[in-house]
Each structure stands twice: as structure tokens, then as C-alpha cells.
Design a protein around this motif. Structure first.
Motif, short mmCIF file in Angstrom:
data_model
loop_
_atom_site.label_atom_id
_atom_site.label_comp_id
_atom_site.label_asym_id
_atom_site.label_seq_id
_atom_site.Cartn_x
_atom_site.Cartn_y
_atom_site.Cartn_z
N TRP A 35 0.88 -1.17 0.00
CA TRP A 35 0.00 0.00 0.00
C TRP A 35 0.90 1.20 0.00
N ILE A 145 -15.01 -8.51 10.44
CA ILE A 145 -15.30 -7.92 9.14
C ILE A 145 -16.32 -8.81 8.44
N GLU A 162 -6.55 -2.10 -1.61
CA GLU A 162 -7.38 -1.30 -2.50
C GLU A 162 -7.31 0.14 -1.97
N SER A 167 -6.57 6.04 3.13
CA SER A 167 -7.08 4.77 3.66
C SER A 167 -6.94 3.70 2.57
N ASN A 169 -8.41 -0.63 1.84
CA ASN A 169 -9.00 -1.87 2.29
C ASN A 169 -8.00 -2.97 1.97
N VAL A 171 -7.91 -6.42 1.03
CA VAL A 171 -8.92 -7.31 0.47
C VAL A 171 -8.40 -8.74 0.48
N SER A 180 -12.97 -7.63 3.41
CA SER A 180 -12.10 -6.44 3.36
C SER A 180 -11.90 -5.89 4.77
N LEU A 181 -10.66 -5.53 5.05
CA LEU A 181 -10.28 -4.92 6.32
C LEU A 181 -9.93 -3.46 6.07
N PRO A 182 -10.76 -2.50 6.53
CA PRO A 182 -10.44 -1.08 6.34
C PRO A 182 -9.29 -0.65 7.24
N THR A 184 -6.77 2.92 8.02
CA THR A 184 -6.58 4.34 7.80
C THR A 184 -5.17 4.73 8.16
#
Length: 188
Positions: A35, A145, A162, A167, A169, A171, A180-182, A184
């Protein structure tokens, strides 16, 4: 002396034959996701910051015609969230998951899947093989989740970030499920 030498040679020959061939592929190859999702390309082109926000390293087991969820992965039992070594996630800065701040560092991810939700566990015990040495006292976070049916059947377990604005997700895709795990990013 000849008998001793013959036994040593036989032992060495047996040991050599038991080793996997270097040309054989791992049945669950290791993969890595970043990410931002294109971080390696950004880094090589000089367009990335010094560090990504996060990366995840995991083994990618294959479906191979098996019944995955509720089959080889039992509902309500701990799963290493991949294959081989337990999945590792590294945060290069502080992040927030489910309202809780997670300090920058390397962690292990686990999952307890059920039919309607997954419990994702962030644990500070690194370098674990599977979930055999899991210690709940080292949990940093547990959060549930939602899991949903996917329109496609995914052969190889897949994880990717994603991107969103500050932030992402994380996936998870496998078989006919998606979760999906959000996450931030915290200001630096």
C-alpha cells in the motif's frame, strides 16, 4: 571400517534424495502486496516517498477443487490467513484499524472465519509457522469484518490493498468469498 563408510554414504544419499529439487515450485508460493498498490513501480521511477504505508507477505494456497470454507478451513477455528508461515503485515507508519491505533511495526495476521463474518487478529508474535504457536496474549487487535459471496471463483488465495484517500482496504479473496479490512493511515 567399510561397513561404517557404507552406512554413512547410505545416510547421505537418503538425505540428499529427501530434499526438494530446486526446480520444484512451492505448492503455496509466497506473495507480497504493498500500500500503495503500485509502490515498487513508483519507487523505481523515483515517484514514491521513502516508504510505503504497509506491505503484507503471505503464502498463496490453491483451491485445487477442494471445499475451502467450512471444509479444509473449519468455521470458528484459527487460520494463519494463508499457507506455510503465518501472514505478516508491516506498517511503516501508525495506522488505525477499527478505531484503534496500531503502532508502526511488523505484526502477524490471523483469521477466525465463520459463515457470515471473519475475525481478523493482529498479533505481535512474528515469525510463526502456521498458527501452531499462536498466543492470544500477544493480540494487539481483534475485529470482525463482513464476508460476502464473490461472483468469481478465485483459485489462489489473494490479498491486496485497495487504495482510497488516506485509507485502504486490505482485500482477501479465495474460492467464492471476499472480505475487506479497512485501514486508515495516521498523519506522520
Amino acid at each position: 571400517m567399510k561397513v561404517f563408510f557404507s552406512l554413512v554414504c547410505l545416510l547421505l544419499l537418503t538425505t540428499v534424495q529427501a530434499q526438494p529439487k530446486p526446480t520444484e515450485l512451492d505448492k503455496s508460493p509466497m506473495d507480497m502486496s504493498y500500500w500503495p498498490d503500485n509502490y515498487p513501480l513508483l519507487k523505481m521511477s523515483g515517484k514514491a516517498g521513502a516508504l510505503p504505508v504497509a506491505r503484507v507477505l503471505y503464502g498463496r494456497p490453491l483451491k485445487n477443487g477442494r471445499n475451502i470454507f467450512g471444509g479444509i478451513l473449519k468455521y470458528n477455528e484459527l487460520w494463519r490467513l494463508g499457507a506455510n508461515e503465518a501472514t505478516e503485515i508491516e506498517f511503516f507508519s501508525n495506522v488505525k484499524i477499527a478505531g484503534k491505533t496500531i503502532a508502526k511495526g511488523r505484526y502477524t495476521l490471523y483469521c477466525i472465519p465463520s459463515e457470515s463474518k471473519w475475525t481478523i487478529i493482529v498479533n505481535r508474535d512474528n515469525y510463526s509457522w502456521g498458527s501452531y504457536t499462536y498466543d492470544s496474549k500477544k493480540d494487539v487487535l481483534r475485529t470482525d469484518i463482513d464476508v460476502e459471496k464473490n461472483t468469481d471463483t478465485i483459485e489462489a488465495f489473494t490479498m491486496y490493498f485497495e487504495d482510497g484517500k488516506n485509507s485502504a482496504n486490505l482485500v482477501f479473496l479465495w474460492d467464492d468469498l471476499k472480505a475487506s479490512l479497512p485501514i486508515t493511515a495516521m498523519p506522520k
